[in-house]
Scaffold this motif. Structure first.
Motif, short mmCIF file in Angstrom:
data_model
loop_
_atom_site.label_atom_id
_atom_site.label_comp_id
_atom_site.label_asym_id
_atom_site.label_seq_id
_atom_site.Cartn_x
_atom_site.Cartn_y
_atom_site.Cartn_z
N ARG A 46 26.85 -25.32 -6.60
CA ARG A 46 26.82 -25.27 -8.06
C ARG A 46 25.39 -25.42 -8.57
O ARG A 46 24.95 -24.68 -9.44
CB ARG A 46 27.70 -26.39 -8.64
N PHE A 47 24.65 -26.37 -8.01
CA PHE A 47 23.26 -26.58 -8.42
C PHE A 47 22.42 -25.33 -8.13
O PHE A 47 21.64 -24.88 -8.95
CB PHE A 47 22.67 -27.79 -7.69
N ARG A 48 22.62 -24.74 -6.93
CA ARG A 48 21.86 -23.55 -6.54
C ARG A 48 22.12 -22.40 -7.52
O ARG A 48 21.20 -21.72 -7.96
CB ARG A 48 22.23 -23.13 -5.13
N VAL A 49 23.39 -22.17 -7.88
CA VAL A 49 23.74 -21.09 -8.81
C VAL A 49 23.13 -21.35 -10.18
O VAL A 49 22.58 -20.44 -10.81
CB VAL A 49 25.28 -20.93 -8.91
N LEU A 50 23.18 -22.60 -10.64
CA LEU A 50 22.59 -22.93 -11.94
C LEU A 50 21.08 -22.67 -11.95
O LEU A 50 20.54 -22.10 -12.89
CB LEU A 50 22.86 -24.40 -12.29
N SER A 63 17.22 -19.48 -17.05
CA SER A 63 16.04 -18.84 -17.65
C SER A 63 14.91 -19.85 -17.81
O SER A 63 13.84 -19.51 -18.31
CB SER A 63 16.41 -18.22 -19.00
N ASP A 64 15.15 -21.09 -17.38
CA ASP A 64 14.13 -22.13 -17.45
C ASP A 64 13.32 -22.17 -16.16
O ASP A 64 13.77 -21.76 -15.10
CB ASP A 64 14.79 -23.51 -17.66
N ILE A 65 12.14 -22.74 -16.27
CA ILE A 65 11.32 -22.96 -15.08
C ILE A 65 11.85 -24.21 -14.38
O ILE A 65 11.96 -25.27 -14.98
CB ILE A 65 9.83 -23.15 -15.44
N VAL A 66 12.17 -24.05 -13.10
CA VAL A 66 12.64 -25.18 -12.29
C VAL A 66 11.74 -25.27 -11.07
O VAL A 66 11.61 -24.31 -10.31
CB VAL A 66 14.11 -25.01 -11.86
N LEU A 67 11.10 -26.41 -10.91
CA LEU A 67 10.25 -26.66 -9.76
C LEU A 67 10.76 -27.89 -9.02
O LEU A 67 11.14 -28.88 -9.65
CB LEU A 67 8.80 -26.90 -10.18
N ALA A 76 7.89 -27.25 -3.50
CA ALA A 76 8.75 -26.89 -2.37
C ALA A 76 9.70 -25.75 -2.77
O ALA A 76 10.16 -25.00 -1.92
CB ALA A 76 9.55 -28.10 -1.91
N PHE A 77 9.99 -25.64 -4.07
CA PHE A 77 10.87 -24.59 -4.57
C PHE A 77 10.47 -24.27 -6.00
O PHE A 77 10.20 -25.16 -6.79
CB PHE A 77 12.33 -25.05 -4.53
N ALA A 78 10.47 -22.97 -6.30
CA ALA A 78 10.26 -22.51 -7.67
C ALA A 78 11.35 -21.50 -7.99
O ALA A 78 11.63 -20.60 -7.19
CB ALA A 78 8.89 -21.87 -7.81
N SER A 79 11.98 -21.65 -9.15
CA SER A 79 13.05 -20.75 -9.53
C SER A 79 12.50 -19.35 -9.82
O SER A 79 11.30 -19.18 -10.06
CB SER A 79 13.79 -21.28 -10.76
N ALA A 80 13.40 -18.38 -9.80
CA ALA A 80 13.01 -17.00 -10.12
C ALA A 80 12.43 -16.93 -11.52
O ALA A 80 11.48 -16.16 -11.78
CB ALA A 80 14.21 -16.07 -9.97
N ALA A 81 12.96 -17.73 -12.43
CA ALA A 81 12.44 -17.74 -13.81
C ALA A 81 11.00 -18.22 -13.83
O ALA A 81 10.19 -17.73 -14.62
CB ALA A 81 13.31 -18.61 -14.70
N ALA A 82 10.66 -19.16 -12.95
CA ALA A 82 9.27 -19.64 -12.90
C ALA A 82 8.35 -18.51 -12.49
O ALA A 82 7.28 -18.31 -13.10
CB ALA A 82 9.15 -20.80 -11.91
N HIS A 138 8.88 -15.30 -12.88
CA HIS A 138 8.86 -14.30 -13.95
C HIS A 138 8.05 -14.78 -15.15
O HIS A 138 7.18 -14.05 -15.66
CB HIS A 138 10.31 -13.99 -14.37
N LEU A 139 8.30 -16.00 -15.61
CA LEU A 139 7.62 -16.50 -16.81
C LEU A 139 6.13 -16.79 -16.58
O LEU A 139 5.33 -16.72 -17.51
CB LEU A 139 8.32 -17.76 -17.32
N LEU A 140 5.76 -17.09 -15.34
CA LEU A 140 4.37 -17.38 -15.05
C LEU A 140 3.63 -16.13 -14.54
O LEU A 140 2.45 -16.18 -14.22
CB LEU A 140 4.26 -18.51 -14.03
N GLY A 141 4.36 -15.00 -14.48
CA GLY A 141 3.73 -13.73 -14.13
C GLY A 141 3.48 -13.52 -12.66
O GLY A 141 2.58 -12.76 -12.29
N TYR A 142 4.28 -14.12 -11.78
CA TYR A 142 4.09 -13.93 -10.35
C TYR A 142 4.97 -12.83 -9.77
O TYR A 142 4.94 -12.58 -8.59
CB TYR A 142 4.37 -15.23 -9.57
N ASP A 143 5.76 -12.17 -10.58
CA ASP A 143 6.60 -11.10 -10.03
C ASP A 143 6.10 -9.73 -10.36
O ASP A 143 5.16 -9.44 -10.96
CB ASP A 143 8.03 -11.24 -10.52
#
Length: 181
Positions: free
Chosen positions: A146-150, A155-159, A168-174, A176-181
Motif C-alpha cells: 500500500r505504501f509503495r503504491v501511494l 504527485s508529491d516529492i517523496v524522499l 536511498a529512494f526518490a519518487s517518480a514525482a521527485a 519529474h518535478l526536479l527535472g531529472y527525467d
C-alpha cells in the motif's frame, strides 16, 4: 496451556511451566501450581536436564517423559523435595524452530491419555503461533505494498534518507518535478 495441563494431570504438588529455549538454556517464563513462584525465572542448561533431553530427543521435536527424576524447572539447591518426580517436556514449535517447552512436573506418573492430551494442546498452541507469525507477515506485506503504491503514484516529492542522510529512494514525482527525467 499450562493451566489446562495442570488440570489434566490432577495431582497434588503438580506444576506446569513454560520455558523459552535459547541456545542451550531453558528459562522458565510462566509457571502454575506447586512452587510456581520458585520456578519462574529459573534457568537451566540442557546438560543439567535428564539424560533423555541431553541425548538430543528435544532436537527431534518430540515430547519426553521421564519418571523418577528431578524437577528441571527448580533450582537444584531448592530446599524442597524434587527427586523422584515425573517430568513431561513437550516442545512448542514455531516456523519449524523450537521456541520453548511446556514442562509438567508431578509426584506420580502421568497417564498416557493425559500425556497425549497435553501433547495435542501444545501442538495446537504451536499451530496458533505459526498462524500469528504468518498473519503478521501478510499484514506487513500488505502495508508495504500500500505504501509503495501511494508513493509511486503520488504527485508529491517523496524522499527516503538512509542513516548517512543520503537519498536511498526518490519518487517518480521527485524526478519529474526536479527535472531529472
Amino acid at each position: 496451556v499450562i493451566t489446562a495441563a495442570l488440570r489434566l494431570v490432577d495431582q497434588p504438588k503438580a506444576r506446569a511451566s513454560v520455558a523459552k529455549f535459547s541456545g542451550s538454556t531453558l528459562e522458565v517464563v510462566a509457571s502454575e501450581g506447586d512452587r510456581a513462584g520458585q520456578a519462574r525465572g529459573h534457568r537451566v542448561e540442557l546438560n543439567q536436564t535428564p539424560d533423555r533431553v541431553v541425548d538430543g530427543n528435544i532436537d527431534f521435536l518430540q515430547s519426553i517423559i521421564t519418571d523418577d527424576t528431578h524437577a528441571i524447572d527448580l533450582a537444584t539447591d531448592s530446599p524442597l523435595p524434587q527427586n523422584g518426580v515425573t517430568v513431561l517436556i513437550t516442545p512448542l514449535i514455531c516456523q519449524r524452530r523450537l521456541e520453548g517447552v511446556v514442562i509438567v512436573t508431578c509426584p506420580q506418573p502421568i497417564a498416557s491419555t493425559t500425556r497425549e492430551t497435553i501433547e495435542s494442546a501444545c501442538s495446537t498452541v504451536s499451530l496458533a503461533l505459526d498462524g500469528v507469525v504468518l498473519t503478521e507477515h501478510l499484514v506487513r506485506e500488505k502495508s508495504e505494498r500500500r505504501f509503495r503504491v501511494l508513493v509511486e503514484n503520488s504527485s508529491d516529492i517523496v524522499l527516503v534518507l538512509d542513516e548517512r542522510r543520503t537519498i536511498a529512494f526518490a519518487s517518480a514525482a521527485a524526478d519529474h518535478l526536479l527535472g531529472y527525467d
